[in-house]
Design a protein around this motif. Sequence first.
Motif, PDB file in Angstrom:
ATOM      1  N   ILE A 206       6.958 -64.182 -33.307  1.00 33.15           N
ATOM      2  CA  ILE A 206       5.754 -64.323 -34.135  1.00 33.15           C
ATOM      3  C   ILE A 206       5.928 -63.600 -35.469  1.00 33.15           C
ATOM      4  O   ILE A 206       5.667 -64.164 -36.538  1.00 33.15           O
ATOM      5  N   VAL A 207       6.369 -62.345 -35.424  1.00 28.62           N
ATOM      6  CA  VAL A 207       6.479 -61.580 -36.672  1.00 28.62           C
ATOM      7  C   VAL A 207       7.687 -62.010 -37.498  1.00 28.62           C
ATOM      8  O   VAL A 207       7.703 -61.816 -38.723  1.00 28.62           O
ATOM      9  N   ASN A 208       8.707 -62.570 -36.852  1.00 30.82           N
ATOM     10  CA  ASN A 208       9.830 -63.110 -37.622  1.00 30.82           C
ATOM     11  C   ASN A 208       9.393 -64.334 -38.418  1.00 30.82           C
ATOM     12  O   ASN A 208       9.800 -64.518 -39.571  1.00 30.82           O
ATOM     13  N   PHE A 209       8.550 -65.157 -37.794  1.00 38.36           N
ATOM     14  CA  PHE A 209       8.076 -66.359 -38.471  1.00 38.36           C
ATOM     15  C   PHE A 209       6.979 -66.033 -39.474  1.00 38.36           C
ATOM     16  O   PHE A 209       6.910 -66.638 -40.550  1.00 38.36           O
ATOM     17  N   ALA A 210       6.108 -65.095 -39.128  1.00 36.63           N
ATOM     18  CA  ALA A 210       4.978 -64.732 -40.001  1.00 36.63           C
ATOM     19  C   ALA A 210       4.940 -63.218 -40.175  1.00 36.63           C
ATOM     20  O   ALA A 210       4.089 -62.532 -39.602  1.00 36.63           O
ATOM     21  N   PRO A 211       5.855 -62.649 -40.956  1.00 38.21           N
ATOM     22  CA  PRO A 211       5.925 -61.190 -41.115  1.00 38.21           C
ATOM     23  C   PRO A 211       4.670 -60.566 -41.720  1.00 38.21           C
ATOM     24  O   PRO A 211       4.421 -59.378 -41.530  1.00 38.21           O
ATOM     25  N   SER A 212       3.865 -61.359 -42.416  1.00 37.79           N
ATOM     26  CA  SER A 212       2.647 -60.812 -43.024  1.00 37.79           C
ATOM     27  C   SER A 212       1.655 -60.326 -41.974  1.00 37.79           C
ATOM     28  O   SER A 212       0.758 -59.531 -42.284  1.00 37.79           O
TER      29      SER A 212
END
Length: 290
Positions: A206-212
């Motif tokens: 999840i955070v790799n795809f959407a780090p924001s």
Amino acid sequence: MIANESASEAEEGENYFVSMTDMMVGVLFIFIIMLMIFALDFRTKTDVQDNAIDVAREIARKLDDLQKDVTAEIAAMDRSQETRRKLLMTLRSELKRDGMDVQIDEANGVLRLTEDAVRFDASQSVLLDRAKLNVDRIARVLEKVIPNYVACQSGAGQNQCRTGLESSVETVFIEGHTDSTGAKGGDDRYNWQLSVERSVNTYREIVNFAPSLRALRNTRNEEILSVSGYASTRPIDPDENREAWARNRRIDLRFVMEVDSKQRLKQIINLTDSMKVEIDRLVTASGGRK
């Protein structure tokens, strides 16, 4: 990320305000009963001091204030639950528009990623190709929706928070689950590790795809995304067959809300303290003993 043991603490934190309100309601009824006892006692006495009635009226007024505060607190929690329900409905709608069928549990604040959305093979924690693609789609929707429901965001070395937000997301737990078959000879201890690995792998994707999403913070300046694992302790299908096991090998997203109730609870505590003083005065005025 928060360790698995702290998951239960955070979930208990969600119920903190409910417990506090229950306690305040109990205190309210205790004071009402005490006031009634004193009122009956007054009727049987002919030498009651004049100011005792004034004290009783003051207690009655403060009881009314306390009741209003408790009612306001309950209303605030109801609005918080409604905010979470709206968040869950929005997420489900956005994901459905993207071709994903997910389930929501409004009572527990859970967005359930079914086996059709995120599937794990038995004894495996690796996201399969289709599961990885779906997690990326989920991350995209979270990145779009969640910022509207958080209190703070970090950026440029600073934490920017919105004012006047009564209810916001405190934590989003990415929860990993296993089936009940166990692994490695039926040792359920491995299932605990396996469930955490599933949640951690989902979190990383999840955070790799959407780090924001890592910039989204609660009012304590903590990242809202966290992980937890429950092994086979929370099945959604109690049957013991392949279909049930597949359903129980899943990822849940649990949304925990925080309500800005600290100041109101302090006011309630101060009010009960002052009422205790008034009751002591009432006892003295009526010639009784504490």
